[in-house]
Design a protein around this motif. Sequence first.
Motif, PDB file in Angstrom:
ATOM      1  N   GLN A 144       0.830  -1.202   0.000  1.00 16.67           N
ATOM      2  CA  GLN A 144       0.000   0.000   0.000  1.00 16.67           C
ATOM      3  C   GLN A 144       0.865   1.255   0.000  1.00 16.67           C
ATOM      4  O   GLN A 144       0.581   2.218  -0.728  1.00 16.67           O
ATOM      5  N   ALA A 145       1.928   1.242   0.803  1.00 18.73           N
ATOM      6  CA  ALA A 145       2.816   2.402   0.836  1.00 18.73           C
ATOM      7  C   ALA A 145       3.574   2.538  -0.479  1.00 18.73           C
ATOM      8  O   ALA A 145       3.684   3.641  -1.035  1.00 18.73           O
ATOM      9  N   GLN A 146       4.111   1.428  -1.011  1.00 21.78           N
ATOM     10  CA  GLN A 146       4.895   1.496  -2.236  1.00 21.78           C
ATOM     11  C   GLN A 146       4.079   2.017  -3.408  1.00 21.78           C
ATOM     12  O   GLN A 146       4.610   2.716  -4.288  1.00 21.78           O
ATOM     13  N   ALA A 147       2.802   1.742  -3.442  1.00 23.39           N
ATOM     14  CA  ALA A 147       1.947   2.222  -4.524  1.00 23.39           C
ATOM     15  C   ALA A 147       1.787   3.733  -4.501  1.00 23.39           C
ATOM     16  O   ALA A 147       1.305   4.325  -5.483  1.00 23.39           O
ATOM     17  N   GLN A 148       2.206   4.373  -3.400  1.00 27.14           N
ATOM     18  CA  GLN A 148       2.136   5.826  -3.283  1.00 27.14           C
ATOM     19  C   GLN A 148       3.516   6.475  -3.333  1.00 27.14           C
ATOM     20  O   GLN A 148       3.620   7.694  -3.306  1.00 27.14           O
ATOM     21  N   GLN A 149       4.544   5.652  -3.390  1.00 21.60           N
ATOM     22  CA  GLN A 149       5.921   6.139  -3.348  1.00 21.60           C
ATOM     23  C   GLN A 149       6.615   5.904  -4.688  1.00 21.60           C
ATOM     24  O   GLN A 149       6.154   5.102  -5.509  1.00 21.60           O
ATOM     25  N   PHE A 150       7.741   6.592  -4.885  1.00 26.09           N
ATOM     26  CA  PHE A 150       8.534   6.423  -6.100  1.00 26.09           C
ATOM     27  C   PHE A 150       8.970   4.967  -6.214  1.00 26.09           C
ATOM     28  O   PHE A 150       9.479   4.375  -5.266  1.00 26.09           O
ATOM     29  N   GLY A 151       8.770   4.385  -7.394  1.00 23.70           N
ATOM     30  CA  GLY A 151       9.007   2.966  -7.584  1.00 23.70           C
ATOM     31  C   GLY A 151      10.477   2.610  -7.693  1.00 23.70           C
ATOM     32  O   GLY A 151      11.375   3.452  -7.553  1.00 23.70           O
ATOM     33  N   HIS A 173       9.667   2.627 -14.133  1.00 22.14           N
ATOM     34  CA  HIS A 173      10.221   1.698 -13.139  1.00 22.14           C
ATOM     35  C   HIS A 173      10.258   0.320 -13.794  1.00 22.14           C
ATOM     36  O   HIS A 173       9.252  -0.400 -13.818  1.00 22.14           O
ATOM     37  N   GLU A 174      11.431  -0.023 -14.304  1.00 27.21           N
ATOM     38  CA  GLU A 174      11.523  -1.174 -15.203  1.00 27.21           C
ATOM     39  C   GLU A 174      11.300  -2.508 -14.497  1.00 27.21           C
ATOM     40  O   GLU A 174      10.508  -3.337 -14.944  1.00 27.21           O
ATOM     41  N   TYR A 175      12.023  -2.750 -13.420  1.00 31.35           N
ATOM     42  CA  TYR A 175      11.903  -4.036 -12.740  1.00 31.35           C
ATOM     43  C   TYR A 175      12.412  -3.883 -11.312  1.00 31.35           C
ATOM     44  O   TYR A 175      12.884  -2.817 -10.913  1.00 31.35           O
ATOM     45  N   HIS A 203       6.811  -1.603  -9.712  1.00 35.42           N
ATOM     46  CA  HIS A 203       6.901  -1.527 -11.163  1.00 35.42           C
ATOM     47  C   HIS A 203       6.038  -0.363 -11.675  1.00 35.42           C
ATOM     48  O   HIS A 203       5.289   0.257 -10.943  1.00 35.42           O
ATOM     49  N   GLY A 204       6.145  -0.097 -12.976  1.00 35.39           N
ATOM     50  CA  GLY A 204       5.278   0.892 -13.614  1.00 35.39           C
ATOM     51  C   GLY A 204       5.974   2.195 -13.898  1.00 35.39           C
ATOM     52  O   GLY A 204       6.928   2.249 -14.678  1.00 35.39           O
ATOM     53  N   GLY A 205       5.522   3.256 -13.262  1.00 35.05           N
ATOM     54  CA  GLY A 205       6.125   4.568 -13.498  1.00 35.05           C
ATOM     55  C   GLY A 205       5.654   5.577 -12.484  1.00 35.05           C
ATOM     56  O   GLY A 205       4.681   5.361 -11.758  1.00 35.05           O
ATOM     57  N   SER A 206       6.382   6.691 -12.409  1.00 35.62           N
ATOM     58  CA  SER A 206       6.022   7.803 -11.523  1.00 35.62           C
ATOM     59  C   SER A 206       6.042   9.099 -12.304  1.00 35.62           C
ATOM     60  O   SER A 206       6.922   9.322 -13.143  1.00 35.62           O
ATOM     61  N   LEU A 207       5.098   9.960 -11.992  1.00 37.99           N
ATOM     62  CA  LEU A 207       5.071  11.324 -12.511  1.00 37.99           C
ATOM     63  C   LEU A 207       5.152  12.262 -11.322  1.00 37.99           C
ATOM     64  O   LEU A 207       4.332  12.172 -10.399  1.00 37.99           O
ATOM     65  N   VAL A 208       6.149  13.148 -11.319  1.00 38.23           N
ATOM     66  CA  VAL A 208       6.327  14.073 -10.200  1.00 38.23           C
ATOM     67  C   VAL A 208       6.507  15.489 -10.727  1.00 38.23           C
ATOM     68  O   VAL A 208       7.068  15.708 -11.800  1.00 38.23           O
ATOM     69  N   GLU A 209       6.004  16.446  -9.963  1.00 34.57           N
ATOM     70  CA  GLU A 209       6.187  17.854 -10.305  1.00 34.57           C
ATOM     71  C   GLU A 209       7.542  18.336  -9.797  1.00 34.57           C
ATOM     72  O   GLU A 209       7.962  18.003  -8.683  1.00 34.57           O
ATOM     73  N   LEU A 210       8.214  19.126 -10.628  1.00 33.94           N
ATOM     74  CA  LEU A 210       9.506  19.702 -10.285  1.00 33.94           C
ATOM     75  C   LEU A 210       9.420  21.214 -10.279  1.00 33.94           C
ATOM     76  O   LEU A 210       8.545  21.811 -10.911  1.00 33.94           O
ATOM     77  N   ASN A 276       7.758  -4.102 -17.023  1.00 38.52           N
ATOM     78  CA  ASN A 276       9.124  -4.005 -17.517  1.00 38.52           C
ATOM     79  C   ASN A 276       9.296  -2.858 -18.508  1.00 38.52           C
ATOM     80  O   ASN A 276       9.837  -3.022 -19.598  1.00 38.52           O
ATOM     81  N   ASN A 277       8.823  -1.690 -18.101  1.00 39.05           N
ATOM     82  CA  ASN A 277       8.886  -0.531 -18.991  1.00 39.05           C
ATOM     83  C   ASN A 277      10.291   0.020 -19.052  1.00 39.05           C
ATOM     84  O   ASN A 277      10.878   0.401 -18.044  1.00 39.05           O
ATOM     85  N   CYS A 278      10.844   0.054 -20.261  1.00 40.77           N
ATOM     86  CA  CYS A 278      12.250   0.385 -20.446  1.00 40.77           C
ATOM     87  C   CYS A 278      12.380   1.836 -20.912  1.00 40.77           C
ATOM     88  O   CYS A 278      12.275   2.747 -20.128  1.00 40.77           O
TER      89      CYS A 278
END
Length: 685
Positions: A144-151, A173-175, A203-210, A276-278
């Motif tokens: 649950q925590a990891q699904a809200q955090q950077f992978g 987040h490839e693997y 796994h998957g990906g993260s979108l963050v504001e900078l 496994n998104n590269c």
Amino acid sequence: MSESAPRRRLLPLTDLVGGGRSRATCVLRCGDACFHPAPNTSGNAYFGDIFQKVVDRRAALRAGAVTAGASAFGFAALAPAHADRDRGGHGHGRDPRLEFRSVSPNNDDKVTVPHGYDQHVVVRWGDPVLPGAPEFDVRNQTAQAQAQQFGYNCDYVGFLEMGDDKALLWVNHEYTNENIMFPGYTDPATADTEYIRIAMAAHGGSLVELERDSRGRGRGRGGRNSGKWKLAEGRRRFNRRITTSTPMRLSGPAAGHELLRTEADPSGTEVLGMLNNCAGGMTPWGTFLTAEENFHQYFGSAPGTPETDRYGLSTSPSYRRWERVEERFDLSKHPNEANRFGYIVEIDPLDPDSTPVKHTMLGRFKHEGATTRLTDDRRVAVYMGDDERFDYMYKFVSAERYIRGRRRHNTGLLDSGTLYVAKLTGNSPAEEIDGTGALPSDGAFDGSGEWIALCTDTESFVDGFSVAEVLVHTRLAADAVGATKMDRPEDFEASPVTGKVYCALTNNSAREPGQADEPNPRGPNRYGHILEIVESGGDAAATSFDWNVPIVCGDPEDDDTYFAGYDKSKVMPISAPDNLTFDADGNLWISTDGQPGSMGYADALHAVPVEGRYRGELKTFATVPVRAEACGPFITPDNKTVFLGPQHPGDNGTFDAPTSTWPDGDFPRPSVVCIWQRNGQDIGK
């Protein structure tokens, strides 16, 4: 070689294998692909026995770089990575040169950058992404925590400006490497199933504001002159996590076909997550494209058909044992589930509630990237590699035109058009390509090529295949039309100055000397090479092209290396080219994945001019920590910042006995760093 890097013979490390990765990475990233027979058993020629004299050398080449996109939201530079522009000094019609001093080869447990540059860790594994996400506690992780955090791990890095001082950063987040992530982790077949769920969420990906950070040492740090970026503070409404459980929509001609239907989704149009998104790319309308690569390793108990064998799907239980927590990964029970992975996925960064889209029209294979260009008549071309030994290069061209500002229209462009695969022919006699890497008598590895149409959205051009079958079993369709077997085609990138297209061919230790051909001139090819493609007339819609090999990678002291004819005593060694990007002046930047095993030192980010009198002068810009792979990379449109994603640092260690402690000195955390000049000048100057 640069005066800052004394020459020395570089010997491979004995505990690294395959294409230069550690054994742990081989198992966890691609399912030990290099230790199994290559899935391509087709009889397609290697073209080592074909001689075709090219008499029509195309002289008039028009630049075809991607043009800037637009947004109804009013954000600045909502565009692909680099718009065609004249920056002066080192731009069009000039001789660009990289002026930094090369970083010396090393095995230091840090990111090393040139003199005069600085760096900053922007985001790391476990950092909070979503509102309310807990702070990272490595000894008390939950799914649950990891699904809200950077992978975990960080391959493709995409960047979208939203004004001078704001931006969005997308990261794949490839693997996962559970041996490093979890204390006391041993066997996935018996491990606590919560560890599996955490890994799935990582796994998957993260979108963050900078936001731009003007603080720090040096001159030129304020406003637009600052190359330092950090996570935005306060409300971050665009932040998003994509995981293996995120609902996604299948689109395009194959969507709904029986090959994509499952018990959970009888419509064949909805799927959970991406795997496994590269690498990836960006569309002219401001969305990110992310590429599913080695998806095969997550599934077990495949039926062993020609279709599943061609994609490397195992007839045994999977190594990761995800089927222990989600039955869909057991292909003996859900045989079509694997057909729903291996696509290019489109993410809309401006709508956190949008459903990601898997585009079947772009084919199903082990996608490495998706680089877009506009054709002369403003249709969209997408270049893609299939990262496997002896697999192929692909291109898609849309049926309809891109219309600036018409976002709803543009988001449908990737669902109709033509999918092509490449066939290359050398222009030298076969006997001159002997697998040693020795140049033929004309002084270049070069030739011509054609893009063979596989299908449109309404018509198949492959005998025995329907449109949907071409798009789901793309490898088999490409086999049938005689595509050229390449040495692991990975990332593509187009020059913003010339429109020429470049492909990283990472390596292929399985290619025998007798299988060498002019576009793949070494057998075995342990170090990889770069391919340059010049579309006929410079138009991305062309169905024919010229090609050449400007860089044959390796140690410059070795006879089988080549750096576009540049003096090899003045260049740096490079091995296993993986991801590519360009700066605004048209210099090619190459990140590597495998230098520790093939050369005995850290992976790196290199840069090289590909035009003018300094063409081939390759330098090393940055090295990454112990056992890490250099990923990303991305150079911001203002040429002030390089984003680099070192992933899997310390990949041969364990949590309890780490071989890297980067970046914080305790345990390894894959992270994204930004690098900039302290004096505020452009990158590379």
